[in-house]
Motif scaffolding. Structure first.
Motif, PDB file in Angstrom:
ATOM      1  N   UNK A  45       1.248  -0.962   0.479  1.00 33.75           N
ATOM      2  CA  UNK A  45       0.331   0.167   0.028  1.00 33.75           C
ATOM      3  C   UNK A  45       0.672   1.199  -0.484  1.00 33.75           C
ATOM      4  N   UNK A  46       1.928   1.498   1.241  1.00 34.70           N
ATOM      5  CA  UNK A  46       3.081   2.685   1.046  1.00 34.70           C
ATOM      6  C   UNK A  46       3.532   2.213  -0.444  1.00 34.70           C
ATOM      7  N   UNK A  47       3.635   1.609  -0.841  1.00 32.96           N
ATOM      8  CA  UNK A  47       4.273   1.746  -2.277  1.00 32.96           C
ATOM      9  C   UNK A  47       3.431   2.511  -3.418  1.00 32.96           C
ATOM     10  N   UNK A  48       2.508   1.673  -3.693  1.00 34.20           N
ATOM     11  CA  UNK A  48       1.408   2.517  -4.401  1.00 34.20           C
ATOM     12  C   UNK A  48       1.220   3.850  -4.094  1.00 34.20           C
ATOM     13  N   UNK A  49       1.198   4.414  -3.084  1.00 35.92           N
ATOM     14  CA  UNK A  49       0.379   5.383  -2.492  1.00 35.92           C
ATOM     15  C   UNK A  49       1.450   6.674  -2.659  1.00 35.92           C
ATOM     16  N   UNK A  50       3.223   6.540  -3.058  1.00 34.23           N
ATOM     17  CA  UNK A  50       3.805   6.814  -3.548  1.00 34.23           C
ATOM     18  C   UNK A  50       4.081   6.873  -4.652  1.00 34.23           C
ATOM     19  N   UNK A  51       3.865   5.914  -5.596  1.00 32.09           N
ATOM     20  CA  UNK A  51       3.823   5.879  -6.837  1.00 32.09           C
ATOM     21  C   UNK A  51       2.677   6.946  -7.896  1.00 32.09           C
ATOM     22  N   UNK A  52       1.855   7.183  -6.651  1.00 30.04           N
ATOM     23  CA  UNK A  52       0.533   7.850  -6.469  1.00 30.04           C
ATOM     24  C   UNK A  52       0.692   9.349  -6.839  1.00 30.04           C
ATOM     25  N   UNK A  66      -0.452  11.883  -2.083  1.00 29.80           N
ATOM     26  CA  UNK A  66      -1.469  12.534  -2.367  1.00 29.80           C
ATOM     27  C   UNK A  66      -1.913  12.790  -1.027  1.00 29.80           C
ATOM     28  N   UNK A  67      -2.101  13.616   0.029  1.00 29.07           N
ATOM     29  CA  UNK A  67      -2.508  14.212   1.452  1.00 29.07           C
ATOM     30  C   UNK A  67      -4.125  13.773   1.970  1.00 29.07           C
ATOM     31  N   UNK A  68      -4.850  12.879   0.934  1.00 31.52           N
ATOM     32  CA  UNK A  68      -5.443  12.289   1.220  1.00 31.52           C
ATOM     33  C   UNK A  68      -6.202  11.512   0.111  1.00 31.52           C
ATOM     34  N   UNK A  69      -6.025   9.998   0.987  1.00 28.87           N
ATOM     35  CA  UNK A  69      -6.836   8.679   0.281  1.00 28.87           C
ATOM     36  C   UNK A  69      -7.653   7.640   0.716  1.00 28.87           C
ATOM     37  N   UNK A  70      -8.591   7.375   0.376  1.00 23.16           N
ATOM     38  CA  UNK A  70      -8.939   6.070   1.057  1.00 23.16           C
ATOM     39  C   UNK A  70      -8.717   4.333   0.930  1.00 23.16           C
ATOM     40  N   UNK A  71      -8.195   3.836   2.554  1.00 16.08           N
ATOM     41  CA  UNK A  71      -7.894   2.516   2.009  1.00 16.08           C
ATOM     42  C   UNK A  71      -8.790   1.856   2.435  1.00 16.08           C
ATOM     43  N   UNK A  72      -9.391   1.113   1.422  1.00 19.78           N
ATOM     44  CA  UNK A  72     -10.494   0.316   2.259  1.00 19.78           C
ATOM     45  C   UNK A  72     -10.230  -1.635   2.179  1.00 19.78           C
ATOM     46  N   UNK A  73     -10.360  -1.904   3.354  1.00 20.65           N
ATOM     47  CA  UNK A  73     -10.572  -3.416   2.818  1.00 20.65           C
ATOM     48  C   UNK A  73     -12.062  -3.582   3.123  1.00 20.65           C
ATOM     49  N   UNK A  74     -11.922  -5.274   2.594  1.00 19.16           N
ATOM     50  CA  UNK A  74     -13.569  -5.806   2.442  1.00 19.16           C
ATOM     51  C   UNK A  74     -13.251  -6.625   3.277  1.00 19.16           C
ATOM     52  N   UNK A 108       2.116   9.217   6.030  1.00 23.23           N
ATOM     53  CA  UNK A 108       1.266   8.392   5.382  1.00 23.23           C
ATOM     54  C   UNK A 108       0.121   7.824   5.932  1.00 23.23           C
ATOM     55  N   UNK A 109       0.444   8.534   7.840  1.00 24.20           N
ATOM     56  CA  UNK A 109      -0.824   8.000   8.374  1.00 24.20           C
ATOM     57  C   UNK A 109      -1.911   8.936   8.229  1.00 24.20           C
ATOM     58  N   UNK A 110      -1.491  10.336   8.028  1.00 26.30           N
ATOM     59  CA  UNK A 110      -1.952  11.463   7.738  1.00 26.30           C
ATOM     60  C   UNK A 110      -3.103  11.923   6.757  1.00 26.30           C
ATOM     61  N   UNK A 111      -2.335  11.170   6.075  1.00 26.03           N
ATOM     62  CA  UNK A 111      -3.525  10.764   4.774  1.00 26.03           C
ATOM     63  C   UNK A 111      -4.294   9.766   4.822  1.00 26.03           C
ATOM     64  N   UNK A 112      -4.464   9.113   6.192  1.00 29.44           N
ATOM     65  CA  UNK A 112      -4.765   7.422   5.702  1.00 29.44           C
ATOM     66  C   UNK A 112      -6.297   7.891   6.069  1.00 29.44           C
ATOM     67  N   UNK A 130     -15.485   8.601  -0.630  1.00 30.87           N
ATOM     68  CA  UNK A 130     -15.010  10.598  -1.150  1.00 30.87           C
ATOM     69  C   UNK A 130     -14.930  10.116  -2.373  1.00 30.87           C
ATOM     70  N   UNK A 131     -14.159  11.186  -2.719  1.00 33.27           N
ATOM     71  CA  UNK A 131     -13.285  11.201  -3.899  1.00 33.27           C
ATOM     72  C   UNK A 131     -11.627  11.241  -4.152  1.00 33.27           C
ATOM     73  N   UNK A 132     -11.395  10.356  -2.864  1.00 35.66           N
ATOM     74  CA  UNK A 132      -9.702  10.213  -2.714  1.00 35.66           C
ATOM     75  C   UNK A 132      -9.031  10.071  -3.394  1.00 35.66           C
ATOM     76  N   UNK A 133      -8.223   8.804  -4.193  1.00 35.58           N
ATOM     77  CA  UNK A 133      -8.070   8.319  -4.506  1.00 35.58           C
ATOM     78  C   UNK A 133      -8.520   7.123  -3.762  1.00 35.58           C
TER      79      UNK A 133
END
Length: 360
Positions: free
Chosen positions: A70-77, A80-88, A109-113, A147-150
């Motif tokens: 997840x961190x690696x993808x967030x960094x590649x993106x 972003x200062x705000x993103x959603x991490x959804x677990x099913x 990462x934690x602040x954006x999560x 929301x509309x975040x990544x």
């Protein structure tokens, strides 16, 4: 449940008597998600005292590597200062607890999560709330209530529990397999109405008589909703499950109770029902939404590529008394004859993202 309230088996039998046989998808939905008596509405099904074990319960390493993913993808993106991490289907919250313990070490990462958990079991929700309280999780009522975040989506053993329909090849076409009553007992039967070969996926046309085709319309709907969201907002969908790479015939419906296979018709609501995932069908849905579907990998390939061997060595050095257990966990998670070969790793992502562990 009061003495006057019919049990789930009684309710299912009453419905069949009143309206006729029901599809396997309807049967599974009642067994697993009935509002009061469904399997996933009741007690914790995980662990040695439950009905099955999942990878996060075997070792912290599994969740930790998902955290790195997840961190690696967030960094590649672009972080972003705000993103959603959804677990099913987060279970006890074990996977996400281990993942975020690692991931939040990355600055920002934690602040954006924004952590979201899609869960229907109230007991498991309570456990998740305790385990993940520091991340202020939110439980959406549906997977696209976001929301509309990544968006980064993680689903471990989620799609296998979604209802399926089964069709059996006959002399005049395909017939849907249904659940009905025979001599007062639940039994499988076939719809008398044939479905022409032309209405079936090309991959199963020409199948031999008696072959079974399974389709999860619910799985396709979930993937469609998620893919549309990721296509609009950016991000990725990671799904780890047992299944097959391309649409084909084969009967995989199964019931598990107390870590043993059981009759799926015998005790509705008391056993876990699941079926292997058609990753080829999910890939078609994700591709149609404009996502890039990366090559399917085994769990062994994925975890090894992410560094489970090196992580195990570090843990063993720090906890020499646990080295044997750590090694056994690695074997169970990555062994080709165990979970490592059985489970597959699927990822659909925004074009340009390169999911770690799946980039080959």
């Amino acid at each position: 449940m009061s003495d006057a309230t019919p049990s789930l088996p009684e309710l299912i039998d009453m419905q069949i008597r009143a309206n006729g046989p029901i599809s396997i998808a309807s049967y599974m939905a009642l067994c697993l998600t009935h509002p009061h008596q469904g399997y996933y509405k009741q007690a914790d099904p995980l662990g040695p005292r439950g009905d099955f074990m999942t990878a996060p319960e075997i070792s912290q390493m599994f969740g930790e590597l998902i955290g790195f993913f997840c961190v690696n993808l967030w960094q590649q993106m672009g972080e972003p200062k705000s993103f959603t991490l959804l677990e099913l289907g987060p279970g006890r919250g074990t996977l996400m607890q281990d993942a975020l313990r690692v991931a939040t070490k990355a600055e920002g990462f934690g602040d954006a999560l924004h952590l979201q958990l899609f869960e229907t079991n109230e007991e498991l929700k309570a456990r998740q709330a305790i385990r993940l309280s520091q991340y202020n999780p939110y439980w959406p009522t549906w997977i696209d209530a976001m929301s509309d975040d990544p968006l980064i989506v993680v689903g471990n053993e989620f799609f296998d529990a979604l209802p399926i329909r089964q069709f059996v090849k006959g002399a005049t076409g395909w017939h849907e397999r249904l659940v009905g009553l025979k001599d007062g007992a639940r039994s499988f039967g076939l719809s008398p109405t044939p479905i022409p070969e032309s209405a079936m996926p090309e991959a199963v046309r020409g199948a031999a008589l008696g072959e079974v085709y399974e389709v999860s319309l619910a799985g396709a709907d979930v993937m469609h909703r998620l893919s549309k969201a990721v296509g609009r907002r950016g991000g990725a969908i990671l799904a780890i499950d047992y299944g097959y790479p391309q649409t084909r015939t084969g009967e995989t419906l199964q019931a598990l109770r107390k870590h043993a296979y059981a009759d799926p018709l015998k005790a509705p609501g008391a056993a876990d029902l699941s079926a292997h995932v058609d990753f080829g069908a999910l890939a078609e849905v994700a591709n149609a939404a404009g996502l890039t579907v990366h090559p399917l990998a085994t769990q062994s390939e994925f975890l090894t590529s992410l560094g489970i061997t090196e992580r195990a060595a570090v843990l063993s050095k720090a906890n020499p008394g646990e080295a044997g257990n750590i090694g056994a966990a690695v074997d169970r998670l990555t062994g080709t004859g165990q979970m490592g070969g059985l489970f597959k790793v699927f990822c659909a992502a925004s074009p340009g993202l390169i999911p770690p562990g799946l980039s080959s």
